[in-house]
Design a protein around this motif. Sequence first.
Motif, short mmCIF file in Angstrom:
data_model
loop_
_atom_site.label_atom_id
_atom_site.label_comp_id
_atom_site.label_asym_id
_atom_site.label_seq_id
_atom_site.Cartn_x
_atom_site.Cartn_y
_atom_site.Cartn_z
N SER A 163 0.84 -1.18 0.00
CA SER A 163 0.00 0.00 0.00
C SER A 163 0.89 1.25 0.00
CB SER A 163 -0.90 -0.03 1.24
OG SER A 163 -1.69 1.13 1.26
N CYS A 164 0.51 2.24 -0.82
CA CYS A 164 1.31 3.46 -0.95
C CYS A 164 1.13 4.33 0.29
CB CYS A 164 0.88 4.20 -2.21
SG CYS A 164 1.69 5.78 -2.44
N ASP A 165 2.25 4.73 0.89
CA ASP A 165 2.20 5.53 2.12
C ASP A 165 1.62 6.93 1.94
OD1 ASP A 165 2.74 3.97 4.24
OD2 ASP A 165 4.91 4.32 4.26
N PRO A 166 2.20 7.74 1.03
CA PRO A 166 1.75 9.14 0.95
C PRO A 166 0.24 9.30 0.74
CG PRO A 166 3.70 8.79 -0.39
CD PRO A 166 3.28 7.44 0.10
N CYS A 167 -0.38 8.41 -0.04
CA CYS A 167 -1.81 8.58 -0.32
C CYS A 167 -2.66 7.60 0.48
CB CYS A 167 -2.09 8.41 -1.82
SG CYS A 167 -1.80 6.74 -2.41
N GLU A 168 -2.02 6.86 1.34
CA GLU A 168 -2.68 5.84 2.16
C GLU A 168 -3.49 4.86 1.31
OE1 GLU A 168 -4.65 8.55 4.73
OE2 GLU A 168 -2.99 8.62 6.15
N PRO A 217 -3.73 12.31 -9.43
CA PRO A 217 -3.11 11.10 -8.89
C PRO A 217 -1.88 11.37 -8.02
CG PRO A 217 -2.95 11.17 -11.30
CD PRO A 217 -3.60 12.44 -10.87
N CYS A 218 -1.71 10.51 -7.08
CA CYS A 218 -0.57 10.58 -6.16
C CYS A 218 0.72 10.41 -6.94
CB CYS A 218 -0.73 9.47 -5.12
SG CYS A 218 0.77 9.00 -4.27
N ASN A 219 1.74 11.16 -6.58
CA ASN A 219 3.01 11.11 -7.31
C ASN A 219 3.79 9.82 -7.12
OD1 ASN A 219 2.70 13.60 -8.50
ND2 ASN A 219 3.62 14.68 -6.76
N SER A 220 3.68 9.23 -5.94
CA SER A 220 4.51 8.03 -5.73
C SER A 220 3.95 6.81 -6.42
CB SER A 220 4.69 7.69 -4.26
OG SER A 220 4.34 8.70 -3.43
N CYS A 221 2.62 6.64 -6.44
CA CYS A 221 2.07 5.41 -7.00
C CYS A 221 1.35 5.65 -8.32
CB CYS A 221 1.12 4.77 -6.00
SG CYS A 221 -0.32 5.78 -5.65
N HIS A 222 1.37 6.86 -8.82
CA HIS A 222 0.70 7.23 -10.06
C HIS A 222 -0.77 6.80 -10.08
CE1 HIS A 222 4.69 8.19 -11.40
NE2 HIS A 222 5.06 6.97 -11.03
ZN LIG Z 1 0.05 6.90 -3.69
#
Ligand SMILES: [Zn+2]
Length: 397
Positions: A163-168, A217-222
């Motif tokens: 699971s992507c942290d920045p966007c939970e 969209p979140c930058n880390s997980c696109h």
């Molecule tokens: Zn994300």
Amino acid sequence: MPMVLVTGGIKRIGDQSMSKRDFYEVLGVSRDASERDIKKAYKRLAMKFHPDRNQGDDTAAEKFKEVKVAYEILTDAQKRSAYDQYGHAAFEQGGMGGGGFGGGGADFGDIFGDVFGDIFGGGRRGGQQRAQRGSDLRYNMELTLEEAVRGCDKEIEVPTLVSCDPCEGTGAKKGTSSTTTCSTCHGQGQVQMRQGFFAVQQACPTCHGKGKIIKDPCNSCHGEGRVHKTKTLNVKIPSGVDTGDRIRLSGEGEAGEHGAPAGDLYVQVHVKEHNIFERDGNNLYCEVPVSFTMAALGGEVEVPTLDGRVSLKVPLETQTGRMFRMRGKGVKGVRTHSAGDLIVKLIVETPVKLTKRQKELLQEFQESFDGKDAKKHNPKSEGFLSGVKNFFDDLTK
Ligand SMILES: [Zn+2]
Ligand SMILES: [Zn+2]
């Protein structure tokens, strides 16, 4: 749920890694190949790697999937031009709607069915797609017999999606509303397309069948809500496991898209061959050599067990191949309370590299058998010879 294979504790064979090869290269066609050439190449390769023809061959199964994905992309005009322009990056956001990427499920339908099914576009997926639970993973673990019998703790590395942290896990940039209804399909996830005579339902190209899109969209997980990461896990192997046993680690598989639940991780046990013992269920087998003098006169030999040496009484006049059962010296299985047995097979060894003197002694020993009661010293030969005699007598009748 589809399963993605993780082998040997190091390599993960899954869609994501395989999809990095150039699609044209995968199919062995030039970049300006016609759709017909692509179809031809696909048919040929799909036949070659089809799972029905390559039973149990994981590499072939992966190749089959790879070929199928390349084919699906390159025969879809829109996807092909996106691929020509951006390469694999064109499909990295939000999972593929076209099938083949995403969950890692190998769809081994008949290949002609696949070609046909392709005309009908996304016919196989009905309605709107929900965020999917993450894929289950399989990890092949090799254990020594001792580790399997006694149990152990193993640290494993699992390349997976977390699971992507920045966007939970939502896929939306923090502080923005997560999703809006897709304007192309109005949230249906499907659109009507015309292809020759056919009016077909297709997964919406904008939202890939999800009905919703992430505006920011979140930058880390696109926007996927999950990212690649190699996880280190501690696995407790219970005592008594055997080849074929599977240990399930709930929720340790791949994270789902957009915060959907994670899949499970299955640790598949494979016990390596041991150089002394052979295991059959809860019993252990081993062969122990004894000199022919001891076999004839009787004595004691040391026998290995998993808990150290024990001594075994060799009775007088023991023949080679005789088995001895040592109760409770086998394995205590993972589902049983009592231990199995150790079965020892004594092998009478012929002495080698004899000195002149030893040869003389044996010669003398052999001569001592000469006479009319020689037979009684060799019970097997006697039985065997009379059997051979009867056999020839029957033949000449
Ligand atoms: Zn994300
Ligand atoms: Zn849509």
